[in-house]
Design a protein around this motif. Structure first.
Motif, PDB file in Angstrom:
ATOM      1  N   GLU A   1       2.644   6.605  -6.796  1.00  0.00           N
ATOM      2  CA  GLU A   1       1.612   7.440  -7.381  1.00  0.00           C
ATOM      3  C   GLU A   1       1.920   8.924  -7.153  1.00  0.00           C
TER       4      GLU A   1
ATOM      5  N   HIS B   1       0.826  -1.207   0.000  1.00  0.00           N
ATOM      6  CA  HIS B   1       0.000   0.000   0.000  1.00  0.00           C
ATOM      7  C   HIS B   1       0.861   1.258   0.000  1.00  0.00           C
ATOM      8  N   ILE B   2       1.892   1.200   0.823  1.00  0.00           N
ATOM      9  CA  ILE B   2       2.741   2.375   0.918  1.00  0.00           C
ATOM     10  C   ILE B   2       3.511   2.576  -0.378  1.00  0.00           C
TER      11      ILE B   2
ATOM     12  N   GLU C   1       2.676   1.701  -3.395  1.00  0.00           N
ATOM     13  CA  GLU C   1       1.780   2.231  -4.437  1.00  0.00           C
ATOM     14  C   GLU C   1       1.511   3.718  -4.238  1.00  0.00           C
ATOM     15  N   GLU C   2       1.240   4.048  -2.965  1.00  0.00           N
ATOM     16  CA  GLU C   2       0.901   5.427  -2.646  1.00  0.00           C
ATOM     17  C   GLU C   2       2.055   6.365  -3.000  1.00  0.00           C
TER      18      GLU C   2
ATOM     19  N   LEU D   1       3.346  12.438   2.232  1.00  0.00           N
ATOM     20  CA  LEU D   1       3.866  12.385   0.868  1.00  0.00           C
ATOM     21  C   LEU D   1       4.606  13.659   0.530  1.00  0.00           C
TER      22      LEU D   1
END
Lengths: 119, 642
Positions: free
Chosen positions: A22, A15-16, A18-19, A106
């Motif tokens: 992105e 998840h991290i 991908e985040e 982010l």
């Protein structure tokens, strides 16, 4: 700011990973990876012709990132670590590297990468 | 030429003296009589005997007749070269001075002139063997020519005098020796000394025997010496064995427990010696024994003490050792030897260092330098285990053993150091594992927060709510970061504020003032307060002082330390803000945190106000729980129900 920058992302948590990927892509960067293991990371660190910067998770499912760091530092690639550890838990020779503590915002990651990159 | 009458008189004098010498054992008495008789024989009425005091080089007027008091027994003359006395002794023959007034060969002592002596004769007295004893001096108060007859008589007289003096001197020496011997033996109260006859019956019981065995002489004279033997020894005929052995070999050891009068036992170390007369007939036995009971018991106690110490030292798992103040060992315990494989003498001096890991030796030596200054040694180093060659961590501690301080030396002196080395390798390994586990836990906790945030991103479409949620999770992450970094489970309020303001904007600006005394927040207060500050900061970015170019923010805190627990008073003051129209925001999550969560969870008093030029917030936070001051009151369920 990260436009056309080739950035290697190593993160074992899907998840991290991908985040982050992105978010970097949104900033215009070209993401190398992301990859989740030390061997995969080593392979990319060695094989990729051009790496502008690397965002490296310290602990990859129990394996430590240090061989990858050594390799990239040897190639003069700027490195930013992401970690849940505090500086005191890191080996002394890596304690000076720029570091984002998890959970990282982010915005913080992109800022850290921008600082690390030669302008 | 001498008169027959004179001759007769002199013969009689010699005879009288011979008798007097036989009658008396007293040297002074005999010498006085000798002077009296010679004065009579020569008709001077005055004579004296001078004794040579060899070591002092003096002549003592030992005896005399016709002299005033204060001379005889007192007066000493130096043995000078120019005296007639010394001359006579050195020459070994009589010396006559016919008239003192015309004497030019010698100096005449003043006391003689004062006494009116005009002429005199000195005759040396020799002891058998030729050693000079002194002089016989006959003095006259008129000029006198001591004739051939006089001299011959005096020579005969001194020839008799010599052996008489010699005999009396020997007797006197013997008497004093015997006396000394008796006194010595009677004073030796630690020694039981007694004599028995050939049948081993007690004949002489000296004071020491009474002291050691308790019996008085009259109680034991005539008794067999077996009465001081224990029943067991009598059963085995030890008493008879002793006298038989002594008879046969001259002496028999006597080292055993004996009985005192009251039945108590005394430990005697001594011997039984056979006494024989010159032709070999057994006269009896001399028994001498020292009372060793006290020393034996003390030695036994000391042995027991040593044994206890040994068992303690050798039984404990620590390696024990003794050292001087410079780390020069004098002893290593058997455990040390077994652990390191060193031999005892190999540990001595700095030898023990060879069992220490080479990298740790300098630290070990340094620790000894420090130990001298601070009076205790405490150092960790690795010791090589002989069994497998591995190095294991040991904690080594030592304290000095001091002697008693005294008046000349008020500072007590360090006699030696007593130390232990304890294997803490397992402990160290566990500590290491524990810190790895803690780090792993941090890693997972914070990764989990990241995952939760990212799942939320996937689950909900972008919206202001999702962003707020993400920001709040980040604030939680920062709190975790602070707490995991703090070994004391405390976080500085200033760090917490900086982090929130940093996260909210791009850092501090001159429009923001943060000020207050250094203050460490207890770990359990950190998270709720950090979330509240996060809400204030986020709001200030969106609608308030941070976001608006003219806005100003002051965050000021102080500590109120009065009655009750210390109180943190924190004021968040925004100004220069164009306030938006009242909206739902004002009843949002941030407001709930400040107005309800903080009072609920931290017993804080809070006030949140929306002033025309910005938000004001005051938080009064007790830094210790009221429970710390008074017993906690917990709900007790139904047991107090009526």
């Amino acid at each position: 700011m990260l436009h056309n920058r080739r950035i290697l992302v190593v993160e074992d948590e899907y998840h991290i990973a991908e985040e982050v990927a992105e978010a970097l892509a949104e900033e215009g960067a070209e993401v190398l990876g992301p990859v989740a293991t030390v061997p995969a990371a080593l392979a990319m660190a060695e094989g990729e012709e051009r790496i502008d910067a690397a965002l490296l998770d310290v602990n990859l499912g129990g394996g430590m990132i240090w061989p990858v760091v050594d390799l990239l530092v040897g190639r003069n690639v700027p490195v930013v670590l992401t970690t849940g550890y505090d500086a005191g838990s890191l080996p002394e020779r890596y304690a000076h590297l720029p570091r984002c503590e998890k959970p990282v915002a982010l915005r913080e990651i992109t800022r850290a990468l921008q600082r690390a990159l030669p302008s | 030429m001498s008169h027959p009458e004179t001759m007769m008189k002199r013969q009689r004098v010699l005879g009288d003296f011979g008798e007097a010498a036989l009658r008396s054992q007293d040297l002074n008495e005999v010498l006085d009589e000798a002077c009296r008789l010679v004065g009579e024989a020569l008709g001077t009425g005055r004579a004296k005997i001078l004794e040579i005091l060899e070591t002092e080089r003096q002549l003592l007027v030992r005896a005399g007749v016709g002299w005033e008091t204060g001379i005889v027994g007192r007066l000493r003359l130096p043995m000078e070269e120019h005296s007639s006395e010394t001359f006579a002794i050195d020459e070994g023959r009589p010396v006559i001075s016919q008239d003192v007034a015309r004497e030019d060969r010698f100096d005449v002592p003043a006391f003689m002139k004062e006494a009116g002596v005009v002429s005199f004769v000195n005759v040396p007295i020799f002891l058998p063997g030729g050693r000079p004893f002194g002089l016989l001096q006959v003095d006259a108060t008129e000029p006198r020519d001591f004739g051939e007859d006089d001299i011959r008589f005096l020579r005969t007289y001194t020839a008799i005098l010599g052996p008489v003096i010699d005999r009396l001197l020997i007797a006197r020496t013997l008497r004093s020796t015997e006396e000394r011997f008796r006194l010595t033996v009677e004073q030796a109260l630690d020694y039981g000394i007694f004599l028995t006859d050939p049948e081993d019956r007690i004949t002489d019981w000296l004071p020491g025997a009474r002291a050691v065995y308790g019996w008085a002489a009259e109680e034991v004279i005539g008794q067999p010496s077996a009465i001081i033997f224990t029943p067991e020894d009598r059963q085995e005929n030890r008493d008879a064995w002793e006298t038989e052995t002594a008879s046969r070999e001259g002496v028999a050891p006597n080292v055993r427990w004996h009985l005192r009068k009251g039945g108590e036992r005394v430990f005697i170390e001594g011997s039984t010696r056979a006494l024989r007369d010159p032709d070999g007939t057994l006269l009896g036995f001399l028994k001498i024994g020292q009372d060793m009971t006290e020393r034996l018991m003390a030695e036994r106690r000391l042995e027991e003490e040593k044994e206890r110490f040994r068992v303690l030292v050798e039984g404990m798992p620590q390696l024990v050792w003794r050292s001087d103040g410079e780390g020069q060992w004098t002893w290593g315990s058997p455990q040390w030897l077994a652990y390191t494989g060193q031999r005892q003498e190999e540990t001595h001096g700095r030898g023990w260092l060879r069992a220490v890991h080479p990298d740790d030796r300098a630290a070990a030596v340094d620790a000894w330098h420090e130990a001298r200054a601070c009076g205790a040694l405490d150092v960790e180093f690795r010791l090589r285990r002989a069994a497998d060659g591995s190095y294991r961590w040991h904690r080594t501690r030592a304290v000095p053993l001091r002697d008693e301080a005294s008046v000349p030396r008020p500072e007590s002196r360090i006699l030696e150091w007593l130390g232990t080395s304890t294997d803490i390798d397992d402990l160290k390994r566990l500590q290491g594992q524990q810190s790895i586990l803690v780090a792993e836990l941090q890693h997972r906790t914070r990764n989990l927060l990241g995952v939760v945030r990212s799942i939320a991103r996937r689950s909900f479409d972008p919206s202001p709510g999702r962003e707020e949620y993400e920001a709040r999770l980040s604030a939680l992450g920062r709190v975790q970061g602070f707490l995991s970094r703090s070994p004391t489970w405390e976080v500085a309020l200033a760090d917490l504020l900086d982090a929130e303001l940093m996260a909210a904007g791009d850092g501090t600006s001159e429009r923001i003032v943060v000020s207050g005394p250094p203050l460490q927040l207890p770990g359990d207060k950190v998270q709720p307060l950090a979330l509240a500050l996060h809400e204030l900061a986020t709001n200030a970015v969106k609608h308030g002082a941070i976001g608006q170019p003219d806005g100003r923010l002051k965050v000021i805190w102080r500590l109120e330390d009065g009655r009750g627990p210390p109180l943190l008073l924190l004021d968040w003051e925004e100004s220069g803000v164009a306030m938006p129209a009242p909206s739902v925001e004002r009843r949002g999550y941030g407001r709930e945190l400040i107005e309800r969560a903080l009072p609920y969870q931290l017993q804080a008093r809070t006030r949140l106000e929306f002033m025309p030029d910005g938000v004001r917030c005051r938080i009064a936070l007790p830094l210790r729980d009221p429970e710390d001051e008074e017993p906690a009151t917990w709900p007790r369920g139904g047991e107090h129900a009526p």
